[in-house]
Design a protein around this motif. Structure first.
Motif, PDB file in Angstrom:
ATOM      1  N   UNK A  34      -2.406  16.118  -2.401  1.00 28.11           N
ATOM      2  CA  UNK A  34      -1.838  14.778  -2.668  1.00 28.11           C
ATOM      3  C   UNK A  34      -2.758  13.680  -2.141  1.00 28.11           C
ATOM      4  N   UNK A  37      -5.609  13.497  -4.469  1.00 32.58           N
ATOM      5  CA  UNK A  37      -5.198  12.910  -5.753  1.00 32.58           C
ATOM      6  C   UNK A  37      -5.282  11.386  -5.692  1.00 32.58           C
ATOM      7  N   UNK A  38      -4.860  10.835  -4.571  1.00 35.82           N
ATOM      8  CA  UNK A  38      -4.895   9.378  -4.438  1.00 35.82           C
ATOM      9  C   UNK A  38      -6.326   8.856  -4.389  1.00 35.82           C
ATOM     10  N   UNK A 116       4.931  -0.130  -9.133  1.00 34.53           N
ATOM     11  CA  UNK A 116       4.092   0.906  -8.534  1.00 34.53           C
ATOM     12  C   UNK A 116       2.760   1.010  -9.270  1.00 34.53           C
ATOM     13  N   UNK A 119       0.506  -1.784  -8.264  1.00 35.12           N
ATOM     14  CA  UNK A 119      -0.055  -1.604  -6.922  1.00 35.12           C
ATOM     15  C   UNK A 119      -1.145  -0.536  -6.942  1.00 35.12           C
ATOM     16  N   UNK A 120      -0.851   0.573  -7.622  1.00 34.58           N
ATOM     17  CA  UNK A 120      -1.833   1.660  -7.658  1.00 34.58           C
ATOM     18  C   UNK A 120      -3.086   1.261  -8.438  1.00 34.58           C
ATOM     19  N   UNK A 138      -1.478   4.415   4.700  1.00 42.03           N
ATOM     20  CA  UNK A 138      -0.144   4.221   4.119  1.00 42.03           C
ATOM     21  C   UNK A 138       0.397   5.452   3.397  1.00 42.03           C
ATOM     22  N   UNK A 175       0.941 -11.208  -4.352  1.00 42.19           N
ATOM     23  CA  UNK A 175       1.920 -11.349  -3.275  1.00 42.19           C
ATOM     24  C   UNK A 175       1.381 -12.324  -2.249  1.00 42.19           C
TER      25      UNK A 175
ATOM     26  N   UNK B   1       3.256  -9.624   4.049  1.00 44.56           N
ATOM     27  CA  UNK B   1       2.357  -8.485   4.127  1.00 44.56           C
ATOM     28  C   UNK B   1       3.108  -7.182   4.377  1.00 44.56           C
ATOM     29  N   UNK B   3       5.931  -6.457   3.226  1.00 45.39           N
ATOM     30  CA  UNK B   3       6.464  -5.984   1.948  1.00 45.39           C
ATOM     31  C   UNK B   3       5.366  -5.290   1.135  1.00 45.39           C
ATOM     32  N   UNK B   4       4.176  -5.851   1.162  1.00 45.47           N
ATOM     33  CA  UNK B   4       3.075  -5.232   0.434  1.00 45.47           C
ATOM     34  C   UNK B   4       2.790  -3.841   0.998  1.00 45.47           C
ATOM     35  N   UNK B   5       2.823  -3.739   2.296  1.00 42.64           N
ATOM     36  CA  UNK B   5       2.578  -2.423   2.904  1.00 42.64           C
ATOM     37  C   UNK B   5       3.647  -1.418   2.463  1.00 42.64           C
ATOM     38  N   UNK B   7       5.329  -1.602  -0.300  1.00 42.14           N
ATOM     39  CA  UNK B   7       5.069  -1.302  -1.712  1.00 42.14           C
ATOM     40  C   UNK B   7       3.944  -0.263  -1.839  1.00 42.14           C
ATOM     41  N   UNK B   8       2.956  -0.400  -0.995  1.00 41.76           N
ATOM     42  CA  UNK B   8       1.861   0.570  -1.003  1.00 41.76           C
ATOM     43  C   UNK B   8       2.360   1.974  -0.689  1.00 41.76           C
ATOM     44  N   UNK B   9       3.180   2.056   0.349  1.00 41.35           N
ATOM     45  CA  UNK B   9       3.720   3.372   0.719  1.00 41.35           C
ATOM     46  C   UNK B   9       4.512   3.966  -0.440  1.00 41.35           C
ATOM     47  N   UNK B  10       5.356   3.151  -1.026  1.00 38.01           N
ATOM     48  CA  UNK B  10       6.188   3.651  -2.129  1.00 38.01           C
ATOM     49  C   UNK B  10       5.333   4.073  -3.316  1.00 38.01           C
ATOM     50  N   UNK B  11       4.310   3.264  -3.614  1.00 34.44           N
ATOM     51  CA  UNK B  11       3.446   3.590  -4.754  1.00 34.44           C
ATOM     52  C   UNK B  11       2.720   4.907  -4.518  1.00 34.44           C
ATOM     53  N   UNK B  12       2.233   5.085  -3.297  1.00 32.13           N
ATOM     54  CA  UNK B  12       1.535   6.343  -2.975  1.00 32.13           C
ATOM     55  C   UNK B  12       2.494   7.518  -3.079  1.00 32.13           C
ATOM     56  N   UNK B  14       5.117   7.776  -4.839  1.00 32.76           N
ATOM     57  CA  UNK B  14       5.461   8.042  -6.230  1.00 32.76           C
ATOM     58  C   UNK B  14       4.314   8.750  -6.962  1.00 32.76           C
ATOM     59  N   UNK B  15       3.106   8.288  -6.677  1.00 33.36           N
ATOM     60  CA  UNK B  15       1.950   8.892  -7.361  1.00 33.36           C
ATOM     61  C   UNK B  15       1.798  10.362  -6.990  1.00 33.36           C
ATOM     62  N   UNK B  16       2.000  10.677  -5.725  1.00 38.00           N
ATOM     63  CA  UNK B  16       1.792  12.075  -5.309  1.00 38.00           C
ATOM     64  C   UNK B  16       2.989  12.946  -5.667  1.00 38.00           C
ATOM     65  N   UNK B  18       3.836  13.722  -8.408  1.00 37.08           N
ATOM     66  CA  UNK B  18       3.490  14.568  -9.558  1.00 37.08           C
ATOM     67  C   UNK B  18       2.877  15.889  -9.118  1.00 37.08           C
TER      68      UNK B  18
END
Lengths: 177, 432
Positions: A34, A37-38, A116, A119-120, A138, A175, B1, B3-5, B7-12, B14-16, B18
């Protein structure tokens, strides 16, 4: 359904070493794939990187001073392996396959929310070092000192790199700081 | 900031998400044995990931780019390919690197194709026929379905010729070299009716099939049914009946966990793609299924819709359209189209659709438009005659071969697989 854990598949020459590395693989492979992957964007390449990292541990097992720290060694090896992959892609003028960015990785990508994905996508556009710092901080939730150890830089560099990366990211995803 | 952090955690995260643990290949320490003591002599990379800058490959790539497709490297030694070493499918998950797979390392090792006279087990990466399996005497295969393992497949058959209305269901497995085993009848493997579609869950413990009756509709108006066969229990766990207005399905699919079925049939003048929870009680399928995709069926020339559930069951892939064919993914929960994957000219026929159990590709068969030509009539030669300016001509129809494409569901990139059949393929003709 409980997902199965990847198994060490083959029986090499040194059973004890293989068992130890196999155990490491069971514990760390998913997280490392994982992480990779990122950084590299697609799972096949991520698995390649992780596979090679474990082979490295297997080869060097007798010379590792502290087997308890093999996890850290693996993390560093994976980050370095990802750099190799990205460098190879930059050099590549001939690409036999398309590499999928994590944002659009497999079917889940299609399900990813716009936020998402934004952001990605913004993160994917960052310089490599900044992206590594953000992923390790993160996603892997490492402390700055640990990130410094993985990347081979000072803690101050990690802090400043992260700060710059977040600033760029904030602008890209609009943001306010 | 902060919130951005977050969002970053959530995006990561979600991406992983898969990355499924069960889909990661095992640690292959055998690779290290190939060159003991050499630090980087063996790089177990997936073949196709390493660049081979030969002139021939370059030419292929240039052609591929021009054609808008990625052509797999189908031969040659690649890192991870160990000449002389028998493929060891037992120690690798299905989608692990296949030495001959070239750029399509993530594809299933084998494709099973019903060519009308029997099943062919084809090495997906090379197109080589690894094995063949004929139908039992007096039967013909109708539909084939795969599981997450590249070893276990199911097949439905009917009588040939159809002297009576019987459906037969079997299981078979593939050996390490792709050779199929003998057919094993399923517990409820001999039923009245004609089989029209077949699907299985990832483990092969659940099989769903569609059967249509040959006689008139039953007293409840049903013309056939979809059934869920629990192989562990050896019984039919559920049965959902079709009603006369909706017709039967030919493209059944099942999520990996067996919780959801996907299929296409009709509703008035619409072709509809439906999802049906497998836990729904037996009864009319219309009562318990939800319509996810719909397409008007207003002309005889409308493309037959085909659908396939993704392994997770969160998406259903569908080819629809009348002016142009569109392969798109739809959210099974909301029915919203989430991504458009590929588009073909309207004259194209898109056949069975099969989702790769790893969720990376969709296999679709595509047949181009048929061609008509005229030649002088020769007495004694059988053909469709056509009077042209007072003389007879022969009219010929040529159906182009059916190609099989692997569509990357992440990018929409289409890769033509290295095998084809000389005619259109029927329902359930292909399985991964």
């Amino acid at each position: 359904m409980t997902p199965s854990i990847p198994q060490a598949a083959a029986g090499p020459q040194d059973p004890a070493r293989a068992e130890a590395v196999g155990d490491l693989y069971r514990r760390h492979a998913v997280g490392l794939v994982r992480l990779a992957l990122l950084l590299v964007g697609d799972q096949p390449s991520a698995e390649d990187v992780v596979q090679e990292a474990f082979l490295g541990v297997y080869r060097n097992w007798p010379t590792l001073n502290d087997h308890g720290r093999a996890g850290g060694y693996l993390r560093t090896a994976v980050v370095n392996g990802c750099r190799d992959v990205l460098r190879a892609r930059k050099r590549a003028w001939l690409r036999p396959v398309r590499h999928d960015p994590p944002v659009w990785s497999a079917e889940a990508a299609a399900m990813a929310s716009e936020d998402r994905r934004a952001v990605l996508a913004a993160m994917a556009g960052l310089p490599r070092r900044q992206r590594e710092v953000l992923v390790l901080r993160y996603y892997a939730e490492l402390a700055d000192a640990e990130i410094a150890s993985v990347l081979g830089v000072s803690r101050g560099t990690v802090v400043s790199t992260a700060s710059r990366a977040l600033g760029v990211l904030a602008r890209r995803v609009k943001e306010e700081l | 900031m902060i919130r951005l952090e977050e969002r970053l955690r959530e995006a990561c995260r979600e991406a992983v998400g898969t990355v499924r643990p069960e889909a990661i290949r095992g640690l292959d320490l055998e690779a290290d044995r190939q060159a003991p003591g050499t630090e980087r002599a063996v790089r177990p990379r997936r073949p196709g990931r390493v660049l081979t800058a030969t002139a021939a490959a370059a030419a292929v790539a240039v052609i591929a780019v021009g054609a808008g497709v990625v052509v797999p490297r189908l031969s040659g030694r690649a890192p991870g390919h160990h000449p002389g070493r028998a493929p060891d499918h037992t120690v690798r998950p299905r989608h692990a690197s296949s030495p001959a797979a070239g750029g399509l390392a993530a594809l299933p090792t084998y494709t099973v194709l019903n060519n009308g006279s029997g099943l062919e087990v084809i090495v997906t990466a090379t197109g080589r026929v690894a094995g063949r399996l004929g139908a039992p005497t007096g039967q013909a295969f109708v539909a084939v379905a795969g599981t997450a393992s590249d070893r276990t497949f199911f097949v439905a058959a009917d009588l040939n010729p159809q002297t009576s209305c019987q459906a037969f269901f079997y299981r078979f497995s593939l050996g390490a070299d792709g050779q199929p085993s003998a057919l094993t009848p399923l517990p409820a493997g001999h039923l009245p009716g004609l089989p029209t579609a077949l699907a299985a869950n990832a483990t092969g413990s659940l099989v769903a099939y569609s059967v249509v009756g040959c006689a008139n509709a039953g007293p409840d108006g049903s013309i056939g049914h979809i059934s869920l066969l629990d192989l562990a229990a050896g019984r039919i766990a559920r049965q959902w009946s079709y009603t006369g207005g909706e017709d039967y399905t030919t493209d059944l699919s099942m999520s990996a966990d067996g919780r959801l079925l996907g299929y296409t049939n009709y509703l008035n003048d619409w072709q509809v793609g439906r999802v049906l929870p497998a836990r729904a009680p037996s009864g009319p399928d219309q009562r318990y299924s939800a319509i996810v995709v719909r397409q008007p069926n207003i002309t005889a020339f409308a493309q037959q819709s085909v659908t396939a559930l993704s392994p997770s069951g969160r998406l259903i892939y569908a080819v629809t359209g009348t002016r142009a064919l569109v392969l798109a993914a739809y959210d099974t929960a909301s029915g919203q189209q989430v991504t458009m994957l590929h588009r073909w000219p309207a004259e194209t026929q898109a056949g069975p659709l099969v989702a790769d159990p790893a969720g990376r590709y969709v296999l679709v068969s595509v047949t181009g438009p048929g061609r008509r030509s005229i030649s002088p009539y020769v007495k004694g030669r059988r053909c469709i005659t056509l009077p042209v300016h007072g003389t007879l001509e022969c009219l010929h129809f040529t159906v182009p071969p059916t190609l099989f494409l692997a569509i990357n569901v992440a990018t929409g990139a289409a890769t033509t697989l290295p095998f084809r059949v000389s005619a259109r393929v029927g329902w359930g003709a292909v399985a991964w």
